[in-house]
Scaffold this active site. Structure first.
Site, PDB file in Angstrom:
ATOM      1  N   GLU A  24      13.957  -6.020  -8.494  1.00 34.34           N
ATOM      2  CA  GLU A  24      12.573  -6.558  -8.078  1.00 34.34           C
ATOM      3  C   GLU A  24      12.039  -5.620  -7.187  1.00 34.34           C
ATOM      4  O   GLU A  24      10.506  -5.520  -7.230  1.00 34.34           O
ATOM      5  CB  GLU A  24      12.436  -7.885  -7.431  1.00 34.34           C
ATOM      6  CG  GLU A  24      13.211  -9.075  -8.431  1.00 34.34           C
ATOM      7  CD  GLU A  24      13.421 -10.306  -7.726  1.00 34.34           C
ATOM      8  OE1 GLU A  24      12.738 -11.257  -8.192  1.00 34.34           O
ATOM      9  OE2 GLU A  24      14.310 -10.337  -6.915  1.00 34.34           O
ATOM     10  N   TYR A  56     -14.109 -18.062   0.767  1.00 36.72           N
ATOM     11  CA  TYR A  56     -12.959 -17.866   0.158  1.00 36.72           C
ATOM     12  C   TYR A  56     -12.769 -16.630  -0.397  1.00 36.72           C
ATOM     13  O   TYR A  56     -11.661 -16.169  -0.893  1.00 36.72           O
ATOM     14  CB  TYR A  56     -12.704 -19.146  -1.171  1.00 36.72           C
ATOM     15  CG  TYR A  56     -14.018 -19.310  -1.822  1.00 36.72           C
ATOM     16  CD1 TYR A  56     -14.283 -18.626  -3.018  1.00 36.72           C
ATOM     17  CD2 TYR A  56     -14.796 -20.639  -1.672  1.00 36.72           C
ATOM     18  CE1 TYR A  56     -15.408 -18.828  -3.766  1.00 36.72           C
ATOM     19  CE2 TYR A  56     -15.777 -20.717  -2.347  1.00 36.72           C
ATOM     20  CZ  TYR A  56     -16.337 -19.784  -3.693  1.00 36.72           C
ATOM     21  OH  TYR A  56     -17.289 -20.033  -4.159  1.00 36.72           O
ATOM     22  N   GLU A  76       9.637 -18.207   0.015  1.00 36.38           N
ATOM     23  CA  GLU A  76       9.273 -18.971   1.353  1.00 36.38           C
ATOM     24  C   GLU A  76       8.718 -18.222   2.584  1.00 36.38           C
ATOM     25  O   GLU A  76       7.791 -18.624   3.338  1.00 36.38           O
ATOM     26  CB  GLU A  76      10.443 -19.844   1.884  1.00 36.38           C
ATOM     27  CG  GLU A  76      11.001 -20.676   0.969  1.00 36.38           C
ATOM     28  CD  GLU A  76      12.050 -20.330  -0.291  1.00 36.38           C
ATOM     29  OE1 GLU A  76      11.808 -18.944  -0.588  1.00 36.38           O
ATOM     30  OE2 GLU A  76      13.032 -21.026  -0.603  1.00 36.38           O
ATOM     31  N   LYS A 102       6.835 -17.070  -9.516  1.00 36.96           N
ATOM     32  CA  LYS A 102       7.017 -15.878 -10.504  1.00 36.96           C
ATOM     33  C   LYS A 102       7.042 -16.361 -11.890  1.00 36.96           C
ATOM     34  O   LYS A 102       7.795 -17.016 -12.304  1.00 36.96           O
ATOM     35  CB  LYS A 102       8.521 -15.358 -10.052  1.00 36.96           C
ATOM     36  CG  LYS A 102       8.847 -14.710  -8.895  1.00 36.96           C
ATOM     37  CD  LYS A 102      10.207 -14.577  -8.422  1.00 36.96           C
ATOM     38  CE  LYS A 102      10.599 -13.995  -6.884  1.00 36.96           C
ATOM     39  NZ  LYS A 102      11.786 -13.536  -6.947  1.00 36.96           N
TER      40      LYS A 102
END
Length: 124
Positions: A24, A56, A76, A102
């Site tokens: 990854e 935004y 997290e 993911k």
């Protein structure tokens, strides 16, 4: 009328090098996130002025920069960093919900995605 509201950013698609596994970090992968920002939208609903709300587009730029600034092993931790950056940059935001997924996790099995959802309050 209500003094609260939410700004919703859905399916922000970013490529980054986060994750626990070495591949990854080396190869990177897509991440998809949803953000819900709690804030008072009454003034902007009356004035029709960007100056009276949370921009935004600027939030997306901040989130993109924050998400790419360092490597996170866990979703997290990435979600917390995003919430902290938004709170620091936008005092009008009182709460944030971050959903981070993911779409192609490096784990066996067939699934649309894996992910987390965390809610943050400014006073936490």
């Amino acid at each position: 009328m209500s003094r609260t509201g939410q700004i919703i950013i859905e399916e922000l698609d970013l490529y980054a090098y986060h994750g626990h596994f070495a591949e990854e970090e080396r190869l990177g992968q897509r991440f998809v996130m949803d953000l819900v920002l709690d804030c008072d939208l009454r003034a902007s609903s009356l004035s029709d002025s960007l100056a009276d709300t949370v921009d935004y587009g600027a939030v997306v730029a901040l989130v993109t920069k924050t998400f790419s600034a360092r490597r996170f092993k866990l979703l997290e931790a990435a979600a917390r960093a995003l919430a902290e950056a938004i709170f620091a940059g936008y005092p009008a935001v009182t709460g944030i919900s971050v959903t981070l997924r993911k779409p192609a996790p490096p784990i066996p099995g067939r699934m649309a995605s894996v992910g987390i959802k965390l809610d943050f309050r400014r006073d936490d």
